[in-house]
Motif scaffolding. Structure first.
Motif, PDB file in Angstrom:
ATOM      1  N   THR A  64       0.810  -1.228   0.000  1.00 14.05           N
ATOM      2  CA  THR A  64       0.000   0.000   0.000  1.00 14.05           C
ATOM      3  C   THR A  64       0.838   1.271   0.000  1.00 14.05           C
ATOM      4  O   THR A  64       0.683   2.112  -0.894  1.00 14.05           O
ATOM      5  CB  THR A  64      -0.965  -0.016   1.194  1.00 14.05           C
ATOM      6  OG1 THR A  64      -1.825  -1.154   1.084  1.00 14.05           O
ATOM      7  CG2 THR A  64      -1.801   1.243   1.228  1.00 14.05           C
ATOM      8  N   PRO A  65       1.754   1.489   0.957  1.00 15.06           N
ATOM      9  CA  PRO A  65       2.547   2.731   0.899  1.00 15.06           C
ATOM     10  C   PRO A  65       3.494   2.774  -0.287  1.00 15.06           C
ATOM     11  O   PRO A  65       3.745   3.850  -0.840  1.00 15.06           O
ATOM     12  CB  PRO A  65       3.317   2.730   2.232  1.00 15.06           C
ATOM     13  CG  PRO A  65       3.369   1.298   2.640  1.00 15.06           C
ATOM     14  CD  PRO A  65       2.087   0.693   2.158  1.00 15.06           C
ATOM     15  N   LEU A  66       4.014   1.610  -0.687  1.00 13.92           N
ATOM     16  CA  LEU A  66       4.894   1.591  -1.857  1.00 13.92           C
ATOM     17  C   LEU A  66       4.126   1.981  -3.114  1.00 13.92           C
ATOM     18  O   LEU A  66       4.631   2.733  -3.960  1.00 13.92           O
ATOM     19  CB  LEU A  66       5.510   0.199  -2.030  1.00 13.92           C
ATOM     20  CG  LEU A  66       6.509  -0.248  -0.964  1.00 13.92           C
ATOM     21  CD1 LEU A  66       6.945  -1.685  -1.219  1.00 13.92           C
ATOM     22  CD2 LEU A  66       7.722   0.677  -0.931  1.00 13.92           C
ATOM     23  N   LEU A  67       2.908   1.483  -3.241  1.00  8.33           N
ATOM     24  CA  LEU A  67       2.104   1.781  -4.421  1.00  8.33           C
ATOM     25  C   LEU A  67       1.679   3.243  -4.453  1.00  8.33           C
ATOM     26  O   LEU A  67       1.765   3.901  -5.506  1.00  8.33           O
ATOM     27  CB  LEU A  67       0.879   0.867  -4.454  1.00  8.33           C
ATOM     28  CG  LEU A  67      -0.106   1.050  -5.608  1.00  8.33           C
ATOM     29  CD1 LEU A  67       0.606   0.953  -6.952  1.00  8.33           C
ATOM     30  CD2 LEU A  67      -1.233   0.026  -5.512  1.00  8.33           C
ATOM     31  N   LEU A  68       1.225   3.770  -3.320  1.00  6.45           N
ATOM     32  CA  LEU A  68       0.842   5.179  -3.284  1.00  6.45           C
ATOM     33  C   LEU A  68       2.049   6.081  -3.542  1.00  6.45           C
ATOM     34  O   LEU A  68       1.962   7.052  -4.302  1.00  6.45           O
ATOM     35  CB  LEU A  68       0.215   5.514  -1.933  1.00  6.45           C
ATOM     36  CG  LEU A  68      -1.214   5.034  -1.710  1.00  6.45           C
ATOM     37  CD1 LEU A  68      -1.631   5.221  -0.264  1.00  6.45           C
ATOM     38  CD2 LEU A  68      -2.179   5.757  -2.640  1.00  6.45           C
ATOM     39  N   GLY A  69       3.179   5.760  -2.925  1.00  3.74           N
ATOM     40  CA  GLY A  69       4.379   6.568  -3.137  1.00  3.74           C
ATOM     41  C   GLY A  69       4.877   6.496  -4.566  1.00  3.74           C
ATOM     42  O   GLY A  69       5.238   7.516  -5.167  1.00  3.74           O
ATOM     43  N   ALA A  70       4.895   5.295  -5.140  1.00  6.15           N
ATOM     44  CA  ALA A  70       5.363   5.146  -6.518  1.00  6.15           C
ATOM     45  C   ALA A  70       4.412   5.815  -7.506  1.00  6.15           C
ATOM     46  O   ALA A  70       4.852   6.418  -8.487  1.00  6.15           O
ATOM     47  CB  ALA A  70       5.520   3.662  -6.857  1.00  6.15           C
ATOM     48  N   SER A  71       3.111   5.722  -7.254  1.00  4.96           N
ATOM     49  CA  SER A  71       2.145   6.412  -8.115  1.00  4.96           C
ATOM     50  C   SER A  71       2.354   7.914  -8.058  1.00  4.96           C
ATOM     51  O   SER A  71       2.276   8.610  -9.080  1.00  4.96           O
ATOM     52  CB  SER A  71       0.711   6.066  -7.688  1.00  4.96           C
ATOM     53  OG  SER A  71       0.449   4.687  -7.822  1.00  4.96           O
ATOM     54  N   ALA A  72       2.634   8.427  -6.855  1.00  5.90           N
ATOM     55  CA  ALA A  72       2.888   9.860  -6.702  1.00  5.90           C
ATOM     56  C   ALA A  72       4.137  10.281  -7.468  1.00  5.90           C
ATOM     57  O   ALA A  72       4.139  11.303  -8.176  1.00  5.90           O
ATOM     58  CB  ALA A  72       3.038  10.200  -5.218  1.00  5.90           C
ATOM     59  N   VAL A  73       5.213   9.509  -7.336  1.00  8.21           N
ATOM     60  CA  VAL A  73       6.453   9.839  -8.041  1.00  8.21           C
ATOM     61  C   VAL A  73       6.255   9.755  -9.550  1.00  8.21           C
ATOM     62  O   VAL A  73       6.692  10.639 -10.301  1.00  8.21           O
ATOM     63  CB  VAL A  73       7.584   8.900  -7.587  1.00  8.21           C
ATOM     64  CG1 VAL A  73       8.834   9.119  -8.425  1.00  8.21           C
ATOM     65  CG2 VAL A  73       7.904   9.133  -6.120  1.00  8.21           C
ATOM     66  N   ALA A  74       5.593   8.695 -10.013  1.00  9.46           N
ATOM     67  CA  ALA A  74       5.370   8.531 -11.444  1.00  9.46           C
ATOM     68  C   ALA A  74       4.502   9.658 -11.998  1.00  9.46           C
ATOM     69  O   ALA A  74       4.751  10.165 -13.104  1.00  9.46           O
ATOM     70  CB  ALA A  74       4.706   7.180 -11.714  1.00  9.46           C
ATOM     71  N   PHE A  75       3.493  10.068 -11.240  1.00  5.40           N
ATOM     72  CA  PHE A  75       2.615  11.146 -11.684  1.00  5.40           C
ATOM     73  C   PHE A  75       3.396  12.441 -11.851  1.00  5.40           C
ATOM     74  O   PHE A  75       3.262  13.143 -12.866  1.00  5.40           O
ATOM     75  CB  PHE A  75       1.499  11.332 -10.650  1.00  5.40           C
ATOM     76  CG  PHE A  75       0.540  12.441 -10.972  1.00  5.40           C
ATOM     77  CD1 PHE A  75      -0.397  12.291 -11.975  1.00  5.40           C
ATOM     78  CD2 PHE A  75       0.567  13.634 -10.263  1.00  5.40           C
ATOM     79  CE1 PHE A  75      -1.295  13.312 -12.275  1.00  5.40           C
ATOM     80  CE2 PHE A  75      -0.313  14.655 -10.554  1.00  5.40           C
ATOM     81  CZ  PHE A  75      -1.246  14.492 -11.561  1.00  5.40           C
TER      82      PHE A  75
ATOM     83  N   GLY B 221      -6.321  -0.676   3.311  1.00  8.62           N
ATOM     84  CA  GLY B 221      -5.653   0.409   2.612  1.00  8.62           C
ATOM     85  C   GLY B 221      -5.372   0.120   1.158  1.00  8.62           C
ATOM     86  O   GLY B 221      -5.361   1.038   0.323  1.00  8.62           O
ATOM     87  N   ILE B 222      -5.161  -1.149   0.826  1.00  8.17           N
ATOM     88  CA  ILE B 222      -4.889  -1.498  -0.571  1.00  8.17           C
ATOM     89  C   ILE B 222      -6.083  -1.153  -1.458  1.00  8.17           C
ATOM     90  O   ILE B 222      -5.916  -0.854  -2.650  1.00  8.17           O
ATOM     91  CB  ILE B 222      -4.534  -3.001  -0.689  1.00  8.17           C
ATOM     92  CG1 ILE B 222      -3.981  -3.325  -2.070  1.00  8.17           C
ATOM     93  CG2 ILE B 222      -5.737  -3.860  -0.359  1.00  8.17           C
ATOM     94  CD1 ILE B 222      -2.647  -2.709  -2.368  1.00  8.17           C
ATOM     95  N   LEU B 223      -7.284  -1.156  -0.891  1.00  4.89           N
ATOM     96  CA  LEU B 223      -8.480  -0.805  -1.654  1.00  4.89           C
ATOM     97  C   LEU B 223      -8.536   0.684  -1.963  1.00  4.89           C
ATOM     98  O   LEU B 223      -9.329   1.111  -2.815  1.00  4.89           O
ATOM     99  CB  LEU B 223      -9.736  -1.222  -0.882  1.00  4.89           C
ATOM    100  CG  LEU B 223      -9.860  -2.716  -0.567  1.00  4.89           C
ATOM    101  CD1 LEU B 223     -11.157  -2.997   0.163  1.00  4.89           C
ATOM    102  CD2 LEU B 223      -9.775  -3.543  -1.845  1.00  4.89           C
ATOM    103  N   LEU B 224      -7.742   1.481  -1.283  1.00  6.39           N
ATOM    104  CA  LEU B 224      -7.610   2.894  -1.616  1.00  6.39           C
ATOM    105  C   LEU B 224      -6.462   3.114  -2.601  1.00  6.39           C
ATOM    106  O   LEU B 224      -6.552   3.955  -3.492  1.00  6.39           O
ATOM    107  CB  LEU B 224      -7.348   3.713  -0.341  1.00  6.39           C
ATOM    108  CG  LEU B 224      -8.435   3.689   0.729  1.00  6.39           C
ATOM    109  CD1 LEU B 224      -7.963   4.434   1.971  1.00  6.39           C
ATOM    110  CD2 LEU B 224      -9.720   4.298   0.208  1.00  6.39           C
ATOM    111  N   ALA B 225      -5.383   2.355  -2.444  1.00  4.76           N
ATOM    112  CA  ALA B 225      -4.199   2.565  -3.284  1.00  4.76           C
ATOM    113  C   ALA B 225      -4.426   2.115  -4.720  1.00  4.76           C
ATOM    114  O   ALA B 225      -3.976   2.782  -5.665  1.00  4.76           O
ATOM    115  CB  ALA B 225      -3.000   1.826  -2.680  1.00  4.76           C
TER     116      ALA B 225
END
Length: 347
Positions: A48-59, A179-183
């Motif tokens: 979850t935090p890795l996915l949200l963080g990576a999505s933020a960086v990629a965006f 949390g994964i359902l939000l990420a």
């Protein structure tokens, strides 16, 4: 794919050099991370935090900006989420939990607005500012966890627990939160927005060729501010999820370098938010599985970092070679084009 195969072979050799059976080690990693409901729950929690963080960086990368402040934004989101949970203690869960998660978004966005403002008004590179703000947020969290919010019984740098009404619901036994359902929707939604909307096209244009985009009427300053603030808000959401889903309090070890891993994941996913889903999951499997190797095989704690480094370097090396081949083919095609031959003949 070939880079991943090479990385697995190199890691197998490293395991053998450390005195471990590579087959046993790999099976232990997969079994610990995916072989049980509790293991899968911990893997999804790490994802979850890795996915949200990576999505933020990629965006942010798609708009031409590099956000190295995810760790600080995680702490900022966690700080504000914890403070709101304390302030609204006693509110019903149906109201309190969404407000706490929203506070995490706001906290991360506020911290990211500082480099966004400095870049927009002073032209200061966001790389340096986001990195320095990581330490500011960490020290603020440490002050709160050892000072005004500290738990005097714990004997370490953690705060008193937040209300149980602010905890995320459980998705799986063994501590797996929702949390994964939000990420997942965040990663998919960002990719759809970038690919299917006019604003997303402007973002991609600004990132690929800002000079041409500026001549075409794209407001580059506005795009930069939005890219960094949205990325920071997603980092803050990851911090709020860590507080409400994993620890139920603020602590100084909230992010074991999730931010820097997020940058690696975004690069390996080629700056595509939706492509960060499998890469983040693979990193989470490696992290959870490698933790078990320390107990079962006796590897040092740094082994997981070494394995990650081998995977990243191997894949990036093959991606670089692939990019060079594509450039060489493009150059050859340009030289062989009829228009170039006619120009040469006229000359």
């Amino acid at each position: 794919m070939l880079g991943l195969v090479v990385a697995l072979v190199v890691n197998a050799l490293l395991l053998a050099a450390l005195g471990a059976n590579p087959v046993t080690a790999y099976s232990t990693i997969l079994s610990a991370a995916l072989g049980s409901v509790a293991g899968l729950a911990q893997t999804l929690n790490r994802t979850t935090p890795l996915l949200l963080g990576a999505s933020a960086v990629a965006f942010a990368m798609r708009a031409g900006y590099v956000n190295l402040g995810i760790d600080g934004q995680i702490y900022a989101g966690a700080i504000l989420a914890t403070g709101v949970a304390f302030l609204l203690d006693g509110w019903p869960a149906v109201v309190l939990l969404p407000v706490v998660l929203l506070a995490g978004l706001v906290g991360g966005g506020l911290l990211a607005s500082i480099p966004a403002w400095l870049r927009a008004t002073r032209g200061i590179n966001e790389l340096f500012v986001t990195v320095m703000l990581n330490f500011v947020a960490l020290f603020l969290a440490e002050y709160l966890a050892t000072g005004p919010w500290t738990d005097p019984v714990a004997g370490e740098a953690i705060t008193v627990p937040i209300s149980a009404a602010a905890d995320l619901p459980r998705l799986l036994p063994g501590g797996g939160h929702a949390g994964i359902l939000l990420a997942l929707p965040v990663a998919v939604g960002l990719s759809l927005w970038l690919a299917r909307t006019r604003s997303g096209f402007e973002f991609r244009a600004a990132g690929s060729n800002p000079l041409a985009a500026g001549f075409g009427g794209v407001r580059l300053v506005r795009i930069g501010v939005v890219a960094l603030v949205v990325a920071g808000a997603l980092g803050g959401l990851a911090g709020a999820i860590e507080v409400t889903g994993v620890h139920s309090r603020l602590l100084t070890g909230l992010t074991p370098n999730f931010g820097y891993m997020a940058v690696l994941i975004a690069v390996l996913a080629r700056r595509s938010p939706v492509a960060t889903i499998p890469v983040a999951f693979a990193f989470a499997v490696l992290i959870v599985g490698a933790d078990s190797l320390q107990r079962s095989v006796g590897l040092p704690p740094s082994a997981v970092l070494l394995f990650q480094a081998v995977v990243v370097v191997s894949i990036l090396a093959f991606e670089t070679a692939r990019g060079r081949r594509l450039v060489a083919r493009l150059v050859q095609a340009t030289r062989r084009s009829p228009g170039r031959r006619r120009a040469g003949g006229v000359a």
